[in-house]
Design a protein around this motif. Sequence first.
Motif, PDB file in Angstrom:
ATOM      1  N   MET A  54     -20.282  -0.042  -7.685  1.00  0.00           N
ATOM      2  CA  MET A  54     -20.353  -1.485  -7.791  1.00  0.00           C
ATOM      3  C   MET A  54     -21.808  -1.914  -7.878  1.00  0.00           C
ATOM      4  O   MET A  54     -22.638  -1.492  -7.066  1.00  0.00           O
ATOM      5  N   ASN A  55     -22.106  -2.727  -8.869  1.00  0.00           N
ATOM      6  CA  ASN A  55     -23.459  -3.243  -9.037  1.00  0.00           C
ATOM      7  C   ASN A  55     -23.429  -4.752  -8.884  1.00  0.00           C
ATOM      8  O   ASN A  55     -22.763  -5.458  -9.647  1.00  0.00           O
ATOM      9  N   TYR A  56     -24.153  -5.231  -7.881  1.00  0.00           N
ATOM     10  CA  TYR A  56     -24.218  -6.674  -7.621  1.00  0.00           C
ATOM     11  C   TYR A  56     -25.673  -7.110  -7.597  1.00  0.00           C
ATOM     12  O   TYR A  56     -26.486  -6.548  -6.865  1.00  0.00           O
ATOM     13  N   ASP A  57     -25.997  -8.075  -8.444  1.00  0.00           N
ATOM     14  CA  ASP A  57     -27.354  -8.619  -8.497  1.00  0.00           C
ATOM     15  C   ASP A  57     -28.389  -7.515  -8.751  1.00  0.00           C
ATOM     16  O   ASP A  57     -29.465  -7.495  -8.154  1.00  0.00           O
ATOM     17  N   GLY A  58     -28.016  -6.557  -9.613  1.00  0.00           N
ATOM     18  CA  GLY A  58     -28.942  -5.500  -9.977  1.00  0.00           C
ATOM     19  C   GLY A  58     -29.022  -4.346  -9.007  1.00  0.00           C
ATOM     20  O   GLY A  58     -29.799  -3.410  -9.215  1.00  0.00           O
ATOM     21  N   GLN A  59     -28.209  -4.359  -7.940  1.00  0.00           N
ATOM     22  CA  GLN A  59     -28.240  -3.294  -6.952  1.00  0.00           C
ATOM     23  C   GLN A  59     -26.881  -2.599  -6.860  1.00  0.00           C
ATOM     24  O   GLN A  59     -25.846  -3.259  -6.816  1.00  0.00           O
ATOM     25  N   THR A  60     -26.909  -1.281  -6.860  1.00  0.00           N
ATOM     26  CA  THR A  60     -25.682  -0.518  -6.651  1.00  0.00           C
ATOM     27  C   THR A  60     -25.453  -0.401  -5.154  1.00  0.00           C
ATOM     28  O   THR A  60     -26.207   0.256  -4.446  1.00  0.00           O
ATOM     29  N   LEU A  61     -24.400  -1.056  -4.661  1.00  0.00           N
ATOM     30  CA  LEU A  61     -24.195  -1.184  -3.222  1.00  0.00           C
ATOM     31  C   LEU A  61     -23.123  -0.252  -2.673  1.00  0.00           C
ATOM     32  O   LEU A  61     -23.208   0.188  -1.538  1.00  0.00           O
ATOM     33  N   ILE A  62     -22.100   0.021  -3.455  1.00  0.00           N
ATOM     34  CA  ILE A  62     -20.959   0.755  -2.920  1.00  0.00           C
ATOM     35  C   ILE A  62     -20.507   1.816  -3.914  1.00  0.00           C
ATOM     36  O   ILE A  62     -20.500   1.595  -5.120  1.00  0.00           O
ATOM     37  N   LYS A  63     -20.127   2.966  -3.396  1.00  0.00           N
ATOM     38  CA  LYS A  63     -19.548   4.032  -4.200  1.00  0.00           C
ATOM     39  C   LYS A  63     -18.149   4.305  -3.672  1.00  0.00           C
ATOM     40  O   LYS A  63     -17.920   4.282  -2.466  1.00  0.00           O
ATOM     41  N   GLY A  64     -17.204   4.542  -4.578  1.00  0.00           N
ATOM     42  CA  GLY A  64     -15.832   4.768  -4.147  1.00  0.00           C
ATOM     43  C   GLY A  64     -15.234   6.025  -4.745  1.00  0.00           C
ATOM     44  O   GLY A  64     -15.625   6.465  -5.831  1.00  0.00           O
TER      45      GLY A  64
END
Length: 235
Positions: A54-64
């Motif tokens: 998941m990429n939010y506001d240019g940052q990859t925050l979560i991996k699933g």
Amino acid sequence: MKRVSRAARTLSVSLLFLCLQSGYGQVWFINFDGAPVLRPGQIEASLLASGSYMNYDGQTLIKGLLPGIRAGVGITSFLDVKASYTRGFYKFNLGDLTDWEDTKGNNFTLSPKFSFLGGKLAVKLPFSVMWYKDGELSETYYNLGPRVIFSLRHKKYVERSLSPFFEVFFYDEGESDYSAGGNLGFAFSSDLDRWSIRPEGYVGYIFPKGEQEKGILVYGWGLAATVSFDVFTRN
């Protein structure tokens, strides 16, 4: 204060992300399906796994990571139905290889598929139920994810599929979220009517709900192994 604000934003986005993506039985927008349908009475069984970022506001925050199983049956020459189950595991600290968390989210999907033009075009209508239970907390969410599948086969050995989709996720007494995207998938086999290995890539976009919010970009991969049996039909 900046750290607190950033942590709160990350947490809220994470919760939204978990709800949206855990609710999809073909989770993380995976498809693992071509346009051809199973023959009437033919049974298919699959093992599958998908991973996503998941990429939010240019940052990859979560991996699933979501492992699962799927079974299907051919109904007519243009219709089959498949049911799947997956469970989600997530990594919130991407630098820690052991920091996987079980969401306790159980995803169930029923997917009728209608095929046209000799197996080159199909319309698939997956409906998913996500049931989450942790102690006394129990919640249920729903997802409707229609998609169109375009497929080309090279004899019975290779299949290429492109699958755009649109999804609606229902939660909280009538509220909903929307997403769209597409899949590019392949199938390799010595006989695609009997078994296949299916790698897939995909990208999706979760639309923002308000002017002050930003959309969420989700992208990733998937791999499935399928095998088919002529249980109720004759060759």
